[in-house]
Motif scaffolding. Structure first.
Motif, PDB file in Angstrom:
ATOM      1  N   GLN A   1      36.010  66.613  16.668  1.00 29.52           N
ATOM      2  CA  GLN A   1      35.237  67.204  17.767  1.00 29.52           C
ATOM      3  C   GLN A   1      34.105  68.111  17.300  1.00 29.52           C
ATOM      4  OE1 GLN A   1      37.491  68.597  21.299  1.00 29.52           O
ATOM      5  NE2 GLN A   1      39.261  67.715  20.270  1.00 29.52           N
ATOM      6  N   TRP A   2      34.238  68.682  16.099  1.00 33.15           N
ATOM      7  CA  TRP A   2      33.121  69.547  15.666  1.00 33.15           C
ATOM      8  C   TRP A   2      32.400  69.012  14.427  1.00 33.15           C
ATOM      9  CZ3 TRP A   2      32.771  72.109  10.933  1.00 33.15           C
ATOM     10  CH2 TRP A   2      33.942  72.152  10.164  1.00 33.15           C
ATOM     11  N   LEU A   3      33.110  68.130  13.633  1.00 32.99           N
ATOM     12  CA  LEU A   3      32.477  67.678  12.389  1.00 32.99           C
ATOM     13  C   LEU A   3      32.226  66.169  12.424  1.00 32.99           C
ATOM     14  CD1 LEU A   3      31.488  68.503   9.536  1.00 32.99           C
ATOM     15  CD2 LEU A   3      33.833  68.217   8.730  1.00 32.99           C
ATOM     16  N   MET A   4      33.251  65.387  12.142  1.00 37.00           N
ATOM     17  CA  MET A   4      33.085  63.926  12.100  1.00 37.00           C
ATOM     18  C   MET A   4      34.435  63.252  12.254  1.00 37.00           C
ATOM     19  SD  MET A   4      30.559  63.169   8.876  1.00 37.00           S
ATOM     20  CE  MET A   4      29.453  64.518   8.462  1.00 37.00           C
TER      21      MET A   4
ATOM     22  N   LEU B   1      40.781  67.461  16.134  1.00 41.70           N
ATOM     23  CA  LEU B   1      39.916  68.646  16.289  1.00 41.70           C
ATOM     24  C   LEU B   1      38.730  68.578  15.336  1.00 41.70           C
ATOM     25  CD1 LEU B   1      42.698  71.390  16.667  1.00 41.70           C
ATOM     26  CD2 LEU B   1      41.352  70.288  18.469  1.00 41.70           C
TER      27      LEU B   1
END
Lengths: 139, 111
Positions: A34-37, A31
Motif C-alpha cells: 500500500q505504500w511501497l510496492m 501493508l
C-alpha cells in the motif's frame, strides 16, 4: 583498484504512531504494497524477495532484494538490486514522545564522478554541491 | 521517481557495472587520452577484449575517440555521468514520496 566512494540518500521523518505500528507497515506484505510496492517480503534475515512496480521501457520494474537485518520495531535492512547495481536500504525506528522517528538510508550509490572529476572543468563540483541538501556522502 | 529513470542512466550503469570497463574509464579519466595499446598494457586483458569494452563505453557515451595517424585515441566523457547524478536525485524524490504514502497508510491502519 580501491573501492569507489559511495553516497546515500537519507530521509528522516516523524510519525505520530508507535514503532510497533510503523514496523507492521514496513514488514507486512499487504501493508508494504500500500505504500511501497507489490512484494513477497518476509522479515527473516537472508530471505530473498522482489519488489515489483510497473515495467517501463528498458526496465522490467523488478527490484531484487535480500533481508540483511530485521530486529522488530528497531531496524530493517535489505539489499536493493536493480539494473546491475547493488544498494542497501535501512530503516531505523526510534520511539519518541509523539510516536516514532524513522530514519531511511539508501546507501551504496557509486560516486565515480566525484572521485574522477574533482576539480574538473565541467561544473561537477557545483552540481554535486547542490545535492548536498538531500544526499549525504559516506565512504 | 524510479519508474521515470531515463534510458541514459541505465546504459551508463550497465557500462560501469563491469569492473574492467570501470577500470578503463577511470584510467582515461585520470590519465587523459590513451590508445588501445596503452590501455591493454594496464588492463590485464587482451586487446580484443579492451576494444570490446571500449565499444560498450562508447555506446553509453562515456568514451569518445579520434583517429590520429594509424592509431585511435580514446578519452573519457565525464558529462555522460550526468544521468547518474540525476538518478540519485530521483531516489531522493522517490523515498520522500513513499514515506509520505507510509504516513497516509499509518493514518488508515487500525491502532
Amino acid at each position: 583498484m580501491t573501492e569507489p566512494a559511495t553516497r546515500s540518500v537519507i530521509i528522516e521523518k516523524e510519525y505520530a504512531h508507535p514503532p510497533e505500528k510503523v514496523w507492521r507497515a514496513l514488514t507486512e506484505r499487504s501493508l508494504i504494497e500500500q505504500w511501497l510496492m507489490k512484494n513477497d517480503f518476509q522479515p527473516l534475515v537472508g530471505h530473498e524477495f522482489r519488489l515489483r512496480s510497473e515495467p517501463v521501457p528498458n526496465w522490467d520494474g523488478v527490484i531484487e532484494c535480500r533481508v540483511l537485518a530485521a530486529e522488530p520495531c528497531k531496524t530493517l535492512s535489505y539489499t536493493w538490486g536493480t539494473l546491475g547495481t547493488g544498494t542497501v536500504v535501512t530503516f531505523t525506528l526510534t520511539p519518541t514522545a509523539a510516536g516514532t522517528h524513522l530514519r531511511m538510508e539508501h546507501s551504496g550509490f557509486r560516486e565515480d564522478q566525484e572521485k574522477n572529476y574533482k576539480g574538473a572543468k565541467y561544473g561537477w563540483q557545483s552540481f554535486l554541491g547542490k545535492l548536498e541538501g538531500v544526499v549525504a556522502g559516506l565512504e | 521517481m524510479v519508474s521515470d529513470m531515463p534510458n541514459a542512466a541505465s546504459s551508463v550503469f550497465r557500462a560501469l557495472a563491469d569492473p574492467t570497463r570501470r577500470a578503463i574509464f577511470e584510467r582515461l579519466s585520470r590519465d587523459g587520452e590513451q590508445t588501445v595499446h596503452v590501455l591493454t598494457r594496464h588492463s590485464g586483458v587482451s586487446q580484443p577484449m579492451v576494444s570490446k569494452h571500449l565499444s560498450a563505453l562508447k555506446r553509453a557515451r562515456l568514451v569518445g575517440h579520434r583517429r590520429r595517424g594509424r592509431e585511435t585515441h580514446y578519452r573519457a566523457r565525464p558529462q555522460a555521468l550526468a544521468p547518474l547524478v540525476d538518478w540519485i536525485n530521483h531516489y531522493s524524490a522517490f523515498w520522500q514520496n513513499k514515506l509520505d504514502q507510509l504516513e497516509d497508510l499509518l493514518e488508515r491502519m487500525e491502532p
